[in-house]
Design an enzyme around this catalytic site. Structure first.
Site, PDB file in Angstrom:
ATOM      1  N   ARG A 169       5.182 -51.890 -23.890  1.00 59.16           N
ATOM      2  CA  ARG A 169       6.601 -52.037 -23.589  1.00 59.16           C
ATOM      3  C   ARG A 169       6.817 -53.378 -22.871  1.00 59.16           C
ATOM      4  NH1 ARG A 169       6.844 -50.334 -18.271  1.00 59.16           N
ATOM      5  NH2 ARG A 169       9.087 -50.284 -18.257  1.00 59.16           N
ATOM      6  N   ARG A 173      15.603 -56.019 -17.898  1.00 56.78           N
ATOM      7  CA  ARG A 173      16.605 -55.472 -16.966  1.00 56.78           C
ATOM      8  C   ARG A 173      17.969 -56.049 -17.291  1.00 56.78           C
ATOM      9  NH1 ARG A 173      13.636 -56.877 -11.568  1.00 56.78           N
ATOM     10  NH2 ARG A 173      12.003 -55.336 -11.720  1.00 56.78           N
ATOM     11  N   ARG A 246     -11.826 -60.775 -20.182  1.00 54.84           N
ATOM     12  CA  ARG A 246     -11.234 -62.113 -20.248  1.00 54.84           C
ATOM     13  C   ARG A 246     -11.497 -62.753 -18.896  1.00 54.84           C
ATOM     14  NH1 ARG A 246     -10.421 -65.332 -24.067  1.00 54.84           N
ATOM     15  NH2 ARG A 246      -8.545 -66.353 -23.240  1.00 54.84           N
ATOM     16  N   ARG A 277      -0.369 -70.563 -15.566  1.00 53.45           N
ATOM     17  CA  ARG A 277       0.454 -70.451 -14.361  1.00 53.45           C
ATOM     18  C   ARG A 277       0.105 -71.540 -13.360  1.00 53.45           C
ATOM     19  NH1 ARG A 277       0.672 -64.411 -11.995  1.00 53.45           N
ATOM     20  NH2 ARG A 277      -1.547 -64.621 -11.583  1.00 53.45           N
ATOM     21  N   GLU A 297      -3.966 -72.084 -13.406  1.00 53.26           N
ATOM     22  CA  GLU A 297      -4.804 -71.017 -13.984  1.00 53.26           C
ATOM     23  C   GLU A 297      -5.022 -71.256 -15.471  1.00 53.26           C
ATOM     24  OE1 GLU A 297      -3.303 -67.243 -11.357  1.00 53.26           O
ATOM     25  OE2 GLU A 297      -3.578 -66.937 -13.504  1.00 53.26           O
ATOM     26  N   TYR A 345      -8.364 -51.933 -15.499  1.00 53.18           N
ATOM     27  CA  TYR A 345      -7.549 -52.926 -14.832  1.00 53.18           C
ATOM     28  C   TYR A 345      -6.832 -52.272 -13.655  1.00 53.18           C
ATOM     29  CZ  TYR A 345      -5.091 -56.635 -13.081  1.00 53.18           C
ATOM     30  OH  TYR A 345      -4.681 -57.561 -12.157  1.00 53.18           O
ATOM     31  N   ASP A 347      -4.850 -52.589 -10.131  1.00 49.49           N
ATOM     32  CA  ASP A 347      -4.211 -53.384  -9.090  1.00 49.49           C
ATOM     33  C   ASP A 347      -4.779 -52.931  -7.746  1.00 49.49           C
ATOM     34  OD1 ASP A 347      -2.512 -55.153 -10.397  1.00 49.49           O
ATOM     35  OD2 ASP A 347      -1.079 -53.549 -10.820  1.00 49.49           O
TER      36      ASP A 347
HETATM   37  P1  FAD Z   1     -13.793 -57.025  -6.914  1.00 43.93           P
HETATM   38  O1  FAD Z   1     -12.745 -57.653  -6.096  1.00 43.93           O
HETATM   39  O2  FAD Z   1     -14.192 -57.701  -8.173  1.00 43.93           O
HETATM   40  O3  FAD Z   1     -15.103 -56.853  -5.998  1.00 43.93           O
HETATM   41  C1  FAD Z   1     -16.376 -56.563  -6.527  1.00 43.93           C
HETATM   42  C2  FAD Z   1     -17.392 -57.379  -5.742  1.00 43.93           C
HETATM   43  O4  FAD Z   1     -18.714 -56.980  -6.138  1.00 43.93           O
HETATM   44  C3  FAD Z   1     -17.290 -58.874  -6.027  1.00 43.93           C
HETATM   45  O5  FAD Z   1     -17.105 -59.577  -4.808  1.00 43.93           O
HETATM   46  C4  FAD Z   1     -18.615 -59.209  -6.690  1.00 43.93           C
HETATM   47  O6  FAD Z   1     -19.102 -60.501  -6.343  1.00 43.93           O
HETATM   48  C5  FAD Z   1     -19.542 -58.129  -6.124  1.00 43.93           C
HETATM   49  N1  FAD Z   1     -20.704 -57.843  -6.970  1.00 43.93           N
HETATM   50  C6  FAD Z   1     -20.695 -57.580  -8.299  1.00 43.93           C
HETATM   51  N2  FAD Z   1     -21.969 -57.364  -8.729  1.00 43.93           N
HETATM   52  C7  FAD Z   1     -22.770 -57.485  -7.642  1.00 43.93           C
HETATM   53  C8  FAD Z   1     -24.190 -57.398  -7.450  1.00 43.93           C
HETATM   54  N3  FAD Z   1     -25.016 -57.137  -8.461  1.00 43.93           N
HETATM   55  N4  FAD Z   1     -24.689 -57.581  -6.203  1.00 43.93           N
HETATM   56  C9  FAD Z   1     -23.856 -57.870  -5.158  1.00 43.93           C
HETATM   57  N5  FAD Z   1     -22.521 -57.981  -5.283  1.00 43.93           N
HETATM   58  C10 FAD Z   1     -21.981 -57.792  -6.509  1.00 43.93           C
HETATM   59  N6  FAD Z   1      -3.825 -56.718  -7.691  1.00 43.93           N
HETATM   60  C11 FAD Z   1      -2.618 -56.538  -7.096  1.00 43.93           C
HETATM   61  O7  FAD Z   1      -2.349 -55.460  -6.563  1.00 43.93           O
HETATM   62  N7  FAD Z   1      -1.705 -57.562  -7.045  1.00 43.93           N
HETATM   63  C12 FAD Z   1      -1.931 -58.777  -7.616  1.00 43.93           C
HETATM   64  O8  FAD Z   1      -1.064 -59.658  -7.554  1.00 43.93           O
HETATM   65  C13 FAD Z   1      -3.193 -58.991  -8.267  1.00 43.93           C
HETATM   66  N8  FAD Z   1      -3.462 -60.162  -8.853  1.00 43.93           N
HETATM   67  C14 FAD Z   1      -4.669 -60.336  -9.464  1.00 43.93           C
HETATM   68  C15 FAD Z   1      -4.929 -61.572 -10.055  1.00 43.93           C
HETATM   69  C16 FAD Z   1      -6.150 -61.792 -10.685  1.00 43.93           C
HETATM   70  C17 FAD Z   1      -6.420 -63.113 -11.331  1.00 43.93           C
HETATM   71  C18 FAD Z   1      -7.119 -60.749 -10.733  1.00 43.93           C
HETATM   72  C19 FAD Z   1      -8.436 -60.964 -11.429  1.00 43.93           C
HETATM   73  C20 FAD Z   1      -6.859 -59.524 -10.133  1.00 43.93           C
HETATM   74  C21 FAD Z   1      -5.637 -59.296  -9.500  1.00 43.93           C
HETATM   75  N9  FAD Z   1      -5.354 -58.092  -8.874  1.00 43.93           N
HETATM   76  C22 FAD Z   1      -4.134 -57.902  -8.274  1.00 43.93           C
HETATM   77  C23 FAD Z   1      -6.325 -56.984  -8.879  1.00 43.93           C
HETATM   78  C24 FAD Z   1      -7.230 -56.963  -7.614  1.00 43.93           C
HETATM   79  O9  FAD Z   1      -7.934 -58.191  -7.537  1.00 43.93           O
HETATM   80  C25 FAD Z   1      -8.200 -55.786  -7.743  1.00 43.93           C
HETATM   81  O10 FAD Z   1      -7.497 -54.567  -7.724  1.00 43.93           O
HETATM   82  C26 FAD Z   1      -9.242 -55.701  -6.626  1.00 43.93           C
HETATM   83  O11 FAD Z   1      -9.745 -56.953  -6.246  1.00 43.93           O
HETATM   84  C27 FAD Z   1     -10.388 -54.827  -7.114  1.00 43.93           C
HETATM   85  O12 FAD Z   1     -11.365 -54.675  -6.113  1.00 43.93           O
HETATM   86  P2  FAD Z   1     -12.841 -54.284  -6.508  1.00 43.93           P
HETATM   87  O13 FAD Z   1     -13.577 -54.086  -5.232  1.00 43.93           O
HETATM   88  O14 FAD Z   1     -12.861 -53.191  -7.490  1.00 43.93           O
HETATM   89  O15 FAD Z   1     -13.421 -55.545  -7.328  1.00 43.93           O
END
Ligand code: FAD
Length: 364
Positions: A169, A173, A246, A277, A297, A345, A347
């Protein structure tokens, strides 16, 4: 002996570490990067908090999660109102009456609805690809100026060759409302995100620059359980093949001007501008510094040696993920979580919700 070895100092791992420590559990947090915070990490440059891994705007519809976060930070009143730059002309996003008024020189919702309905009707058959899907949802003008070039850059493929499922979708607005999100709670933590992580991890032992997979056996010996927030397929040595993502590249520039683009986020929606962006970081916190920092970006194809950012949740990858998930369920000492561990994915609000759900199950 640690109760938990938490792999990844991102949001999932840090929320879990905090809750576990509060319950008296001993936590070891391993992070392969040289900083905590995962993709939410912000660093201070020229007195500006720079979102190193792309714009991170916190928003949620869940009051519980808003209150959870407010234990660690104060949110400012930032509202995401990004702009689209199409060949030098500026339009408001998300698609709303401000966008339509500029696009067609009209002023009323009825006029905008009439134009969109007429353009949508040109697609009579069931859409077969992303292009037809977008045309059937918003019509030619919005598609060609704002969706076509941007989406092609994002995915590195023509919209005609992309599955229609990518766009289910397109929010439109018929009000003059530039707030990108519908959630009742939104803001940027004053002083950046990294301070939140310092608080979340205060009671844990944190080791940076440490890749768990290189010393797996050693860490397994000293921990009762492993919480793994890296890519699930890497843990199992890609035995069924690699999941696809990606990726993105962020190019930062320090500019000797106080205000470069007047807003935090501008999307470049034409095909020829190579980036999707530009983020101007100071505007997240209403900065008045003399200089400014911007990030461009660039979407990038992913390979195993670069950062995985967006899971590609198509059928083939989802089926592959299910195979790894089944393998994971056989391991009693091991729990996968977060964006990479669950191949979703997420947030920030979804990530926190998922981590808190695990805490409820695990920390009894
Ligand atoms: P991550 O932040 O990826 O943390 C995982 C960590 O594990 C990383 O630091 C990595 O280095 C570490 N790791 C992986 N493998 C290993 C290993 N073997 N040994 C040791 N360490 C390891 N969310 C929003 O709500 N608002 C936004 O505006 C928004 N914008 C975004 C923009 C982008 C470009 C991206 C990519 C994401 C965005 N998000 C946003 C989503 C948000 O970043 C995620 O929800 C959040 O960071 C997820 O946390 P996580 O701990 O699952 O993963």
């Amino acid at each position: 002996m640690f109760d938990y070895c938490i792999v990844g100092a991102g949001l999932f791992g840090s929320v879990f570490a905090y809750e576990a420590s509060q319950k008296g559990k001993k936590c070891l947090v391993l992070e392969k990067r040289n900083h905590i915070g995962g993709n939410c990490y912000t660093k201070e440059l020229e007195n500006i908090n720079v979102h190193s891994y792309g714009a991170h705007i916190f928003r949620t519809s869940d009051e519980k999660i808003w209150n959870f976060m407010k234990q660690f930070c104060e949110f400012n009143h930032f509202i995401n109102s990004p702009l689209a730059n199409y060949k030098g002309t500026i339009y408001n996003l998300p698609f709303n009456m401000n966008t339509f008024s500029k696009l067609w020189g009209i002023s009323t919702p009825q006029e905008a609805q009439n134009i969109i309905t007429k353009q949508k009707a040109l697609i009579q058959k069931e859409p077969e690809n992303l292009e037809e899907q977008a045309l059937s949802l918003v019509g030619k003008d919005v598609y060609e100026k704002f969706i076509k070039g941007y989406t092609q850059k994002q995915w590195g493929r023509a919209c005609k060759d992309l599955p229609k499922s990518i766009i289910r979708r397109i929010p439109v607005r018929f009000t003059y409302d530039n707030n990108y999100f519908n959630d009742p709670y939104q803001g940027i933590p004053k002083g950046g995100y990294t301070k939140i992580f310092e608080k979340l991890l205060r009671q844990s032992e944190v080791r940076l620059n440490t890749d768990f997979l290189r010393h797996k056996k050693d860490f397994e010996k000293i921990s009762r359980k492993i919480i793994f927030t890296g890519t699930i397929d890497s843990y199992f040595e890609y035995q069924f093949g690699a999941l696809e993502y990606r990726s993105l590249e962020f190019k930062e520039e320090l500019l000797d001007t106080p205000n470069y683009q007047g807003v935090a986020v501008v999307n470049f929606t034409d095909e020829n501008t190579p980036y999707t962006r530009i983020i101007e970081h100071k505007h997240f916190e209403f900065g008045t510094q003399e200089k400014t920092i911007i990030s461009k970006e660039y979407p990038k194809a992913w390979s195993q040696d670069i950062e995985p950012y967006y899971p590609i949740n198509d059928e083939a990858n989802q089926a592959l993920y299910e195979k790894y998930k089944a393998l994971a369920q056989k391991e009693h000492k091991l729990i996968f979580g977060g964006r990479l561990g669950e191949y979703k994915y997420y947030d920030m609000t979804d990530t926190i919700a998922s981590a808190l759900k695990l805490c409820e199950r695990e920390l009894v």
